[in-house]
Design an enzyme around this catalytic site. Structure first.
Site: not given
Length: 294
Positions: A211, A237-239
């Site tokens: 994040g 998100l961001d994975e």
């Protein structure tokens, strides 16, 4: 002395250098079948890498080959091989520059680096457009002679903005989209549409400090290593599947702004490697992981 018929003799054609990447359920005979098919089509293997994943049960292979057979013949033979082994495969000319759209917000370091490497280090991409939700980096794109597109994004216009992005991808023939510190979250629908074609650089050593403001989070935890992660974008998100990560060692004396400055260099390095490996067809998806043939 040459004769008019010399060019028609078998084996005198200049070979084309190809990159073949593939994945399929693992079983005996795959390497032999691929090598035999290529040899039968005038192919000389110049580089070959393979990996069988015991966790997924999949086999992955990347081959560089010089072949004299017409492209249509190679693709037809690969189609037959693909049906036989249940393969997903891709064939491309080795070294071809991949048409790429770069998306940015206001941070310039990753955009500068990609544009510079494209010109000075033969990064195998052709950056055909820079897209931004701000106008701050229009001059950077202009300096390198790249078309700049301002596509503002608000909560109310997000759908229209993403539709415009897809239009630009189609208009430019872009095969890859790079989020070079583009500080907007892409919708699940857009992520699905561009699966495996969007690379993001996250200014953190994922899965830690996801994040916003990861350097402040890292400083607060007193980390001894800071890093950056280049990954494919998914709806989570961001994975997305990680392509490359890099780190720098730090200590207690470093302020948040010091971490940011060091981190920007790490981001540039990790993103450039990920883009290069993707463009050279060295990255193959293995579920939520990647196989990277360096």
């Amino acid at each position: 002395m040459t004769t008019p018929d010399d060019d028609a003799r078998p084996g005198t054609e200049d070979p084309t250098h190809w990159v073949l990447s593939l994945s399929c359920p693992d079983r005996p005979g795959i390497v032999a079948a691929v090598a035999g098919m290529l040899a039968a089509h005038g192919g000389n293997i110049e580089e070959s890498q393979q990996f069988g994943d015991p966790l997924s049960g999949l086999f992955f292979m990347r081959v560089q080959v010089a072949a004299t057979a017409p492209e249509a013949d190679l693709r037809a033979a690969l189609g037959e091989l693909g049906e036989r082994f249940g393969m997903t495969w891709e064939l491309d000319v080795a070294g071809r520059r991949m048409r790429t759209v770069v998306m940015v917000s206001t941070a310039a370091h990753c955009l500068h680096d990609l544009l510079f490497r494209q010109q000075s280090e033969a990064l195998p991409v052709d950056i055909v457009a820079v897209v931004s939700n701000h106008t701050a980096l229009a001059d950077v794109a202009a300096f390198y002679g790249i078309p700049f597109h301002h596509v503002p994004v608000t909560r109310d216009t997000k759908q229209q903005a993403e539709a415009r992005l897809l239009e630009l991808v189609e208009e430019t023939g872009a095969e890859l989209v790079v989020l070079a510190r583009y500080m907007q979250i892409l919708s699940d629908e857009l992520c699905r549409t561009l699966t495996g074609r969007v690379i993001n650089i996250h200014h953190s050593f994922l899965p830690s400090f996801k994040g916003a403001r990861p350097y402040a989070q890292a400083h607060d935890r007193g980390v001894k290593l800071i890093g950056a992660t280049a990954h494919y974008v998914t709806g989570d998100l961001d994975e997305g599947p990680i392509i490359e990560q890099d780190v720098e060692r730090v200590d207690h004396s470093k302020r948040v702004e010091d971490l940011v400055a060091l981190g920007q260099d790490v981001e540039r390095r990790a993103l450039a490697r990920a883009v290069r490996w993707h463009a050279e067809h060295r990255v193959l998806l293995d579920g939520h992981r990647t196989i990277v043939f360096r």
